[in-house]
Structure formats: structure tokens, C-alpha cells
Design a protein around this motif. Structure first.
Motif, PDB file in Angstrom:
ATOM      1  N   VAL A  91      37.906  79.175 -52.658  1.00  0.00           N
ATOM      2  CA  VAL A  91      36.780  78.724 -52.088  1.00  0.00           C
ATOM      3  C   VAL A  91      36.896  78.352 -50.709  1.00  0.00           C
ATOM      4  O   VAL A  91      35.718  78.760 -49.919  1.00  0.00           O
ATOM      5  CB  VAL A  91      36.589  77.094 -52.771  1.00  0.00           C
ATOM      6  N   PRO A  92      37.872  77.776 -49.984  1.00  0.00           N
ATOM      7  CA  PRO A  92      38.090  77.802 -48.729  1.00  0.00           C
ATOM      8  C   PRO A  92      37.842  78.877 -47.677  1.00  0.00           C
ATOM      9  O   PRO A  92      36.995  78.922 -46.912  1.00  0.00           O
ATOM     10  CB  PRO A  92      39.481  77.233 -48.306  1.00  0.00           C
ATOM     11  N   PHE A  93      38.436  80.174 -48.350  1.00  0.00           N
ATOM     12  CA  PHE A  93      38.300  81.432 -47.811  1.00  0.00           C
ATOM     13  C   PHE A  93      36.636  82.064 -47.802  1.00  0.00           C
ATOM     14  O   PHE A  93      36.250  82.416 -47.022  1.00  0.00           O
ATOM     15  CB  PHE A  93      39.155  82.357 -48.363  1.00  0.00           C
ATOM     16  N   GLU A  94      36.090  81.824 -49.011  1.00  0.00           N
ATOM     17  CA  GLU A  94      34.679  82.322 -49.021  1.00  0.00           C
ATOM     18  C   GLU A  94      33.643  81.481 -48.265  1.00  0.00           C
ATOM     19  O   GLU A  94      32.948  82.117 -47.667  1.00  0.00           O
ATOM     20  CB  GLU A  94      34.180  82.527 -50.599  1.00  0.00           C
ATOM     21  N   GLY A 143      35.522  72.181 -44.624  1.00  0.00           N
ATOM     22  CA  GLY A 143      36.694  71.049 -45.104  1.00  0.00           C
ATOM     23  C   GLY A 143      37.804  71.840 -44.629  1.00  0.00           C
ATOM     24  O   GLY A 143      38.090  72.333 -43.830  1.00  0.00           O
ATOM     25  N   ASP A 144      38.940  71.366 -45.435  1.00  0.00           N
ATOM     26  CA  ASP A 144      40.397  71.735 -45.283  1.00  0.00           C
ATOM     27  C   ASP A 144      40.580  73.227 -45.437  1.00  0.00           C
ATOM     28  O   ASP A 144      40.407  73.661 -46.567  1.00  0.00           O
ATOM     29  CB  ASP A 144      41.085  71.021 -46.090  1.00  0.00           C
ATOM     30  N   LEU A 145      40.968  74.155 -44.466  1.00  0.00           N
ATOM     31  CA  LEU A 145      41.018  75.313 -44.619  1.00  0.00           C
ATOM     32  C   LEU A 145      42.648  75.548 -44.356  1.00  0.00           C
ATOM     33  O   LEU A 145      43.118  76.879 -44.038  1.00  0.00           O
ATOM     34  CB  LEU A 145      40.478  75.946 -43.416  1.00  0.00           C
ATOM     35  N   GLY A 146      43.420  74.579 -44.664  1.00  0.00           N
ATOM     36  CA  GLY A 146      44.805  74.959 -44.724  1.00  0.00           C
ATOM     37  C   GLY A 146      45.431  75.415 -43.234  1.00  0.00           C
ATOM     38  O   GLY A 146      45.143  74.758 -42.095  1.00  0.00           O
ATOM     39  N   GLY A 147      46.242  76.408 -43.438  1.00  0.00           N
ATOM     40  CA  GLY A 147      46.692  76.969 -42.028  1.00  0.00           C
ATOM     41  C   GLY A 147      45.826  77.961 -41.375  1.00  0.00           C
ATOM     42  O   GLY A 147      46.165  78.600 -40.408  1.00  0.00           O
TER      43      GLY A 147
END
Length: 496
Positions: free
Chosen positions: A293-296, A348-352
Motif C-alpha cells: 500500500v505505501p508504495f502504490e 502516511g508512513d513510507l518507512g525508509g
């Protein structure tokens, strides 16, 4: 002048040394993937990754059988048949240099209208582990307003009546899964490679909705034996034009009837949920993750929405290609502000992930003067694209009290775009599944501007949101009173 060489298996051995070509034995490739919709994107993306796995690691059990479902697919079927499934992938670097690679991963091709039973049997074969799809955003047959499967679609009605002579992907999948169940064969993975939020979820919903009516006894079996991983796909792949074919002949001496051109950037992020195993695509750059989800979201709301922003503004101004619009300083400032102030806060949160670096790279990719991605391509079927690429940002920002003024402006620009004429008096065709409705709504909006927002299949209940309606009406009034460049300059100043 040297004579160009016709692309086929026999001639691979005499291709010039500046052409990369398969070194693996294509006769030993075992087909385990059926792909429906062999267009340019599939050939620059999944087929490319698969070719790399074969070439670099000698993995030969992941050959692709292409399937053309539509009469429109006859041309690519005939060409690839003539070329033994081979085609050239031409990568256009930012410095203008070209590289040519012959791709050999498509080892079979079936044309469904000629022999539907052969396609059903192929998809039902237990050797097939993955059935992948690039059927476009509109191909999933979901009503945007209700989110439900559209059983009123005439071809769906026909498939329900004539299950063994299907016309749609769902008709074929239903019959193939039915044969697997009846014969005691294992399930498989249905893998969407389309630009849709939760594309695996969408594919599952559409198929199960269809099956619930067409073959209800199949529902439980599919739920237990078939997986639908979500994935994010990315590689700008424009329409092949005549000059691409000529350039390939001149620079690489290859006579390819339908080569594919693309940018160097490529990305594929996939949920690792495969029912019957999968190729080790991670060895050649794909990423397997638990949650895509974050990537898309990042890709759909920045790259795809960014394309629509440049497409609509550029079309009204009279530009022909995306790079022209992206190199226009006013449009570039507008786009970056849309990305920074409206789309990014919804991610939102996209990690690194380095989001600023990603946005910088997008602007650079859009500006690649050698890709020449046609604005007409970006604008076609916008009724399927806007609800996926742009409107989620609007809805999220409305909910959070954030900025959405530029997105509303782009919606207004789309309304004006449906007038069918740019600011220089040049006409163009509105290519969209609901083109008649769009053109009519745009015409009515000259007297009643809100009429465009009353296309429920696109906008849902946005017409009931006064905040959004006010922003849309203000933008449309502006666009109908002066040129788009002047409007954008004003937006850049007012909203900066």
C-alpha cells in the motif's frame, strides 16, 4: 547503407554486436505464466524482468504465453507470431543514448477470438502457475460510484449466456478455474499488473462478483485455491511511433515491426502471496513485501496523478508531449506544489523511502525529451484514471482539512478538456469509455458548471461537498475566462 535484419529466432545469430539478445535456449523454456493483454507496458515490464531472470540466472521454467482477448489484439498477435515472439526493447537514456535488447521471454501467443477453448485449456493447465493481467483501469468492469461489478455490460451479459465462447477476461478465468476444480488440479495466482490501488484486491473482487452469478459453485474453491497479490508497477512506456521503428533500423540494423521504447527507470513491488510458487524476480530487481500500500499510494498519487496534471494542462495549452509540459516552468512549479502540498500529506508512513528524492526523480523522468510520451495517451480513458490517481488525494485532504486547490483546478481543466479544442483552436478526439457523457456534461457546464461533477460514476458524492464544489467552480470560471498558462501563474502566486 547496410540492410536491416528481420527480427526472428533464426536471425538472432547475425544481429549486430551492439544489440543484446537472448543467450539462453528458448526451445528449452517451459511456460508457467499466461499473460492477458500483451501491450507495450507488459513488454517493458513483466516480460523484461522475466527475460532478465532467464538471461542472467538460466531460469527457464517461467516462460510467458501471451493472450490477446480482443479483436484489437490481432495485430500484435500476428507480429509476434511472425517474429517468433521476439521484440526489441529500446531504452532511451536521459542523455539521449539508446540501448537495444531483444526480449525472448514470450514463447507462446494465443489469439482468443480464433480459438477460445485453446485459451481456456491453457489457463487451466496445471503447468500454469500465474495468470497475469494488463487489461487497463477500465477492464475490471467496476462501477466507480458503487464499486460493484457492472452486470449490465453487454459483453458480460453475453459471457453469462455463452460461457464457452467468452469475450471478457472474467469469462475466461471462470471457465479455466472451473476446469481446474473439476479435474482436481491445483489453483494458481492471478496477478494484476495494472495501475490500480489494490490491484490484486480489485481483480479478486471483480472475478468473484462475476463467478457468484455465472458459476456460483466456484466461489469457495477460488477463495481457497487462488491468490491475488497486490503490486505496484512503474516504467514510463510511451506508444511506439514510426520514427522508433526507423531509428531501430538505422542505429541497430533491426527490422522489428513493433518494438517497445521505455525509460531506464523500472520498479515492481509485489506482495509475496503466490498460490503455486513464483519466479525469483527479486534476483533481477523486483521487491517482495508484506504490504504494498505505501508504495502504490506513492506511485499512483505522485507519478500517475502527476501525468494527469501535466496531461490536462498541456493539452489545453496545445503541447503534444509530456516532456514539453514538464519543461514549462509554470506547469513544473504547479506540479511540484501539487505533489508537495496536496499529494504528499496523504501518503502516511513510507518507512525508509526518501520522498523528496522520489519526487525529484519524477520531474526528471517527466522531462526526458527522448521519451516523447504523448499527451493524448495520458489523457485517454481519464474517467477511469481520475478516480484512482487524483480523487483519493482530494478526498483525503477534504477529510483532514488540507489543501486540494490544485487538484480541483485539474478537475476543472479536465472539464474544459472535454470541450474537444485547445487554446489554439486545434481539435482533438475525446477517447474514453464514457466520452459521450463527458462531452455532454462539459457542454452543459457552460450554463450550469456543476453539471460536470454530476457524473456519479467518476465523482461519486463529491458534488455534495460544498468546499470542493466551490474550489472547482472558481477554477472552471477562471479557465473559461483566460488561458491556462495565465491561470496557472495566478495559482502559483495565490497558493504559493
Amino acid at each position: 547503407m547496410k540492410t536491416s535484419i528481420a527480427l526472428n529466432q533464426e536471425n538472432l545469430a547475425i544481429m549486430p554486436p551492439n544489440v543484446s539478445k537472448p543467450s539462453y535456449n528458448r526451445d528449452k523454456v517451459k511456460t508457467s505464466i499466461v499473460h492477458i493483454g500483451v501491450g507495450n507496458f507488459h513488454r517493458s515490464h513483466e516480460a523484461y524482468y522475466t527475460n532478465e531472470l532467464m538471461e542472467r540466472y538460466g531460469v527457464l521454467d517461467c516462460g510467458i504465453c501471451g493472450v490477446g482477448l480482443l479483436d484489437y489484439d490481432r495485430r500484435i498477435y500476428n507480429i509476434l507470431k511472425d517474429q517468433d515472439g521476439l521484440y526489441t526493447l529500446v531504452t532511451k537514456e536521459l542523455d539521449g543514448s539508446l540501448s537495444a535488447k531483444v526480449i525472448g521471454s514470450i514463447v507462446e501467443f494465443l489469439f482468443a477470438p480464433e480459438n477460445p477453448i485453446a485459451v481456456i485449456e491453457k489457463m487451466a493447465n496445471p503447468d500454469i502457475k500465474i495468470i497475469s493481467l494488463t487489461i487497463t483501469e477500465g477492464g475490471y468492469n467496476l462501477n466507480e460510484a458503487t464499486g460493484e461489478f457492472d452486470f449490465s455490460n453487454p459483453v458480460i451479459v453475453e459471457d453469462m449466456k455463452n460461457p464457452m465462447s467468452p469475450k471478457t477476461v472474467f469469462g475466461y478465468l471462470a471457465q479455466a478455474m472451473k476446469l481446474r476444480m473439476q479435474r482436481g488440479f491445483p489453483g494458481c495466482t492471478i496477478q494484476s499488473c495494472d495501475n490500480i490501488q489494490g490491484n490484486g484486491n480489485v481483480a479478486k473482487k471483480s472475478l468473484l462478483n462475476y463467478v457468484e452469478k455465472a458459476e456460483p459453485e466456484l466461489v469457495e474453491w477460488i477463495e481457497e485455491n487462488v491468490s491475488f497479490p497486490n503490486a505496484m508497477v512503474d516504467r514510463i512506456t510511451p506508444v511506439t511511433v514510426a520514427t522508433d521503428i526507423t531509428k531501430l533500423q538505422e542505429e541497430f540494423l533491426i527490422d522489428d515491426q513493433w518494438p517497445v521504447v521505455c525509460e531506464p527507470f523500472i520498479q515492481w513491488v509485489i506482495e509475496d502471496k503466490f498460490a503455486a510458487g513464483r519466479p525469483a524476480w527479486e534476483k533481477v530487481g523486483a521487491q517482495f513485501v508484506e504490504n504494498v500500500v505505501p508504495f502504490e499510494n506513492m506511485k499512483l498519487r505522485l507519478l500517475n496523478a502527476g501525468h494527469s496534471v501535466l496531461g490536462m494542462l498541456g493539452a489545453l495549452h496545445g503541447y503534444n508531449t509530456i516532456d514539453e509540459a514538464a519543461r514549462d516552468e509554470d506547469f513544473k512549479v504547479f506540479l511540484r506544489a501539487f505533489m508537495d502540498e496536496e499529494a504528499s500529506p496523504t501518503l502516511g508512513d513510507l518507512g525508509g523511502i526518501d520522498l523528496e528524492k522520489y519526487k525529484d526523480s519524477l520531474i526528471e523522468r517527466f522531462q526526458n525529451i527522448y521519451i516523447k510520451d504523448l499527451i493524448s495517451r495520458i489523457c485517454l480513458e481519464s474517467s477511469a484514471k481520475f478516480p484512482i490517481f487524483l480523487l483519493p488525494t482530494v478526498k483525503a485532504q477534504l477529510e483532514n482539512g488540507g489543501n486540494f486547490g490544485r487538484a480541483a483546478f485539474v478537475v476543472a481543466a479536465w472539464c474544459k478538456y472535454n470541450d474537444g479544442v485547445d487554446e489554439n483552436g486545434n481539435t482533438y478526439t475525446i477517447e474514453d469509455a464514457i466520452s459521450n457523457e463527458l462531452i455532454r456534461a462539459a457542454a452543459l457546464s457552460h450554463q450550469e458548471p456543476i453539471r460536470f461533477l454530476e457524473i456519479d460514476t467518476v465523482f461519486g458524492n463529491l458534488k455534495a461537498n460544498k468546499t470542493f464544489v466551490d474550489a472547482f467552480l472558481k477554477s472552471l470560471k477562471m479557465l473559461r475566462s483566460k488561458k491556462v498558462k495565465a491561470c496557472v501563474q495566478e495559482m502559483n502566486g495565490v497558493l504559493a
